[in-house]
Design an enzyme around this catalytic site. Structure first.
Site, PDB file in Angstrom:
ATOM      1  N   TYR A 111     -25.371  79.305 125.969  1.00  0.00           N
ATOM      2  CA  TYR A 111     -25.518  78.015 125.998  1.00  0.00           C
ATOM      3  C   TYR A 111     -24.302  77.232 126.722  1.00  0.00           C
ATOM      4  O   TYR A 111     -24.545  76.247 127.727  1.00  0.00           O
ATOM      5  CB  TYR A 111     -25.493  77.327 124.569  1.00  0.00           C
ATOM      6  N   HIS A 155       5.650  87.829 130.499  1.00  0.00           N
ATOM      7  CA  HIS A 155       5.581  87.342 131.846  1.00  0.00           C
ATOM      8  C   HIS A 155       4.554  86.342 131.898  1.00  0.00           C
ATOM      9  O   HIS A 155       3.691  86.216 131.114  1.00  0.00           O
ATOM     10  CB  HIS A 155       5.400  88.431 132.694  1.00  0.00           C
ATOM     11  N   LYS A 165     -14.062  84.006 120.246  1.00  0.00           N
ATOM     12  CA  LYS A 165     -15.147  82.908 120.747  1.00  0.00           C
ATOM     13  C   LYS A 165     -15.546  83.473 122.214  1.00  0.00           C
ATOM     14  O   LYS A 165     -14.494  83.628 122.890  1.00  0.00           O
ATOM     15  CB  LYS A 165     -14.502  81.473 121.024  1.00  0.00           C
ATOM     16  N   HIS A 185       1.341  67.754 131.329  1.00  0.00           N
ATOM     17  CA  HIS A 185       0.975  68.423 130.206  1.00  0.00           C
ATOM     18  C   HIS A 185       0.631  70.022 130.325  1.00  0.00           C
ATOM     19  O   HIS A 185       0.600  70.577 131.467  1.00  0.00           O
ATOM     20  CB  HIS A 185      -0.404  67.952 130.007  1.00  0.00           C
TER      21      HIS A 185
HETATM   22  P1  H2U Z   1      -1.379  89.973 134.155  1.00  0.00           P
HETATM   23  O1  H2U Z   1      -0.841  90.785 133.244  1.00  0.00           O
HETATM   24  O2  H2U Z   1      -1.585  88.297 133.867  1.00  0.00           O
HETATM   25  O3  H2U Z   1      -2.309  90.443 134.859  1.00  0.00           O
HETATM   26  O4  H2U Z   1       0.011  89.691 135.462  1.00  0.00           O
HETATM   27  C1  H2U Z   1       0.555  91.057 135.724  1.00  0.00           C
HETATM   28  C2  H2U Z   1       0.685  90.866 137.275  1.00  0.00           C
HETATM   29  O5  H2U Z   1       1.604  91.826 137.721  1.00  0.00           O
HETATM   30  C3  H2U Z   1      -0.544  91.283 138.285  1.00  0.00           C
HETATM   31  O6  H2U Z   1      -1.019  90.047 138.697  1.00  0.00           O
HETATM   32  C4  H2U Z   1       1.280  92.227 139.124  1.00  0.00           C
HETATM   33  C5  H2U Z   1      -0.333  92.245 138.665  1.00  0.00           C
HETATM   34  O7  H2U Z   1      -0.726  92.264 140.091  1.00  0.00           O
HETATM   35  N1  H2U Z   1       2.106  93.626 139.267  1.00  0.00           N
HETATM   36  C6  H2U Z   1       2.620  93.693 140.389  1.00  0.00           C
HETATM   37  O8  H2U Z   1       2.843  92.674 141.324  1.00  0.00           O
HETATM   38  N2  H2U Z   1       3.383  94.908 140.709  1.00  0.00           N
HETATM   39  C7  H2U Z   1       3.383  96.065 140.138  1.00  0.00           C
HETATM   40  O9  H2U Z   1       3.848  97.074 140.173  1.00  0.00           O
HETATM   41  C8  H2U Z   1       2.338  95.736 138.411  1.00  0.00           C
HETATM   42  C9  H2U Z   1       1.885  94.457 138.163  1.00  0.00           C
END
Ligand code: H2U
Length: 342
Positions: free
Chosen positions: A302, A177, A297, A282
């Site tokens: 620094y 996602h 990393k 980009h």
């Molecule tokens: P990340 O793995 O990049 O954190 O993205 C998952 C997103 O999905 C996260 O921002 C959302 C979280 O808030 N989410 C929902 O909106 N509803 C849910 O039930 C689970 C996760």
């Protein structure tokens, strides 16, 4: 005098970017990065990461991003079979937050921040990532990104499409996602990139990244992969060791302008309403790795207090990436048992 000149030329070796530290200019951020490639020779006694998880179930009814699952807000996802988009249940930006007012002391300023946050699932399976998807499936993702830029760009100043990939980078869920955050303000990084590209066009008569792509394509030193429409380089000014930049070969302002052929391999985009002829579409890739998939990393002392710094030259990184070949590591691993079912 002549003795001194001789001594100088004996004592001072000629500059070798792999051996001698130097600063490189990042024209997109108007900042400098310290390149000290000789530091790669130091032994590594630091943290070694776990290899990324391999046994992700294809479907987990308890994963809120899967088809048919219940999300945090109680909504049930449809049984989607392609991409699926929903509004983030924990949004960092909401459309109706009250205005904090502008009557502030110069040291304690604030202003209104409004926007919308969406989550977009790329595929119904949890055990797949973009590089393992079929081109037609990836194309659906890119078309959706372009639609979002048009839809949200009509109401908001900036639309940021990004993928936090892997637990190492704080991704909360292995399901493939990305997130889309649209805001009524221009965030810091695009503000810098906007000013730098505008100034460059004024000074040099050509959009910065159009000229840069042409010069990199000619030099063939930092190019990782290229085709008729796109170029992937480790930028001359890269900070992260294996950072890459995806550039179209022609001048393209925004994602929706891409042709069908170009969309078969394309990144995220930007949308602003004024004259943007200085801008070039980009995409940045910032793998957090230092030496390998398990040695990361850290941007620490620094970098946080003084200056961005890197331990191998962008040219060395490009060479390493070119040598990796095109085959995905998971496909290689499963070759014996018939490869990924896809
Ligand atoms: P990340 O793995 O990049 O954190 O993205 C998952 C997103 O999905 C996260 O921002 C959302 C979280 O808030 N989410 C929902 O909106 N509803 C849910 O039930 C689970 C996760």
């Amino acid at each position: 005098m002549s003795v001194n000149i001789k001594m100088d030329s004996i004592c001072k070796p000629t500059f070798d970017p792999k051996e001698h530290q130097h600063l490189r200019y990042n024209p997109l951020r108007d900042s400098w990065v310290l390149v000290s490639a000789h530091r790669m020779k130091r032994p590594w006694k630091g943290q070694v990461e776990k290899p990324s998880e391999d046994n992700i179930p294809r479907h987990d009814p308890n994963n809120p991003l899967c088809p048919g699952s219940v999300r945090a807000n109680g909504e049930v996802n449809p049984e989607y079979d392609s991409t699926f988009m929903f509004e983030n249940d924990f949004p960092a930006l909401q459309p109706d937050a009250p205005d904090p007012g502008s009557d502030h002391h110069p040291l304690f300023q604030s202003k209104a921040a409004r926007g919308i946050c969406k989550v977009m699932c790329f595929h119904p399976w949890s055990d797949i990532t973009l590089p393992l998807m079929q081109p037609a499936e990836i194309r659906k993702v890119i078309d959706k990104w372009a639609d979002l830029i048009v839809e949200l760009g009509a109401a908001y100043t900036w639309v940021q499409i990004f993928e936090n990939k892997g637990a190492m980078m704080g991704c909360s869920n292995p399901h493939p996602h990305c997130q889309v955050w649209a805001s009524n303000f221009l965030p810091n990084e695009p503000t810098l990139a906007e000013r730098c590209q505008r100034d460059f066009l004024q000074k040099h008569g050509e959009p910065m990244l159009v000229q840069y792509a042409r010069m990199e394509a000619q030099a063939q030193v930092r190019v990782v992969v290229e085709n008729e429409h796109w170029l992937v380089v480790v930028p001359y000014w890269a900070t992260w060791p294996f950072q890459t930049l995806l550039l179209p070969r022609r001048h393209v302002l925004r994602l929706p302008e891409l042709t069908a052929q170009e969309r078969d391999r394309a990144p995220t985009g930007s949308y602003l309403k004024e004259d943007m002829s200085h801008w070039q579409l980009h995409a940045h890739y910032y793998p957090p790795l230092l030496r390998s998939a398990t040695i990361r990393k850290f941007m620490v002392g620094y970098e946080m207090l003084a200056n961005e710094q890197r331990d191998l030259t962008p040219e060395q990184a490009a060479e390493q990436l070119r040598k990796l070949g095109e085959e995905h590591y998971k496909v290689k691993k499963t070759e014996g048992d018939g490869g990924m079912e896809n």
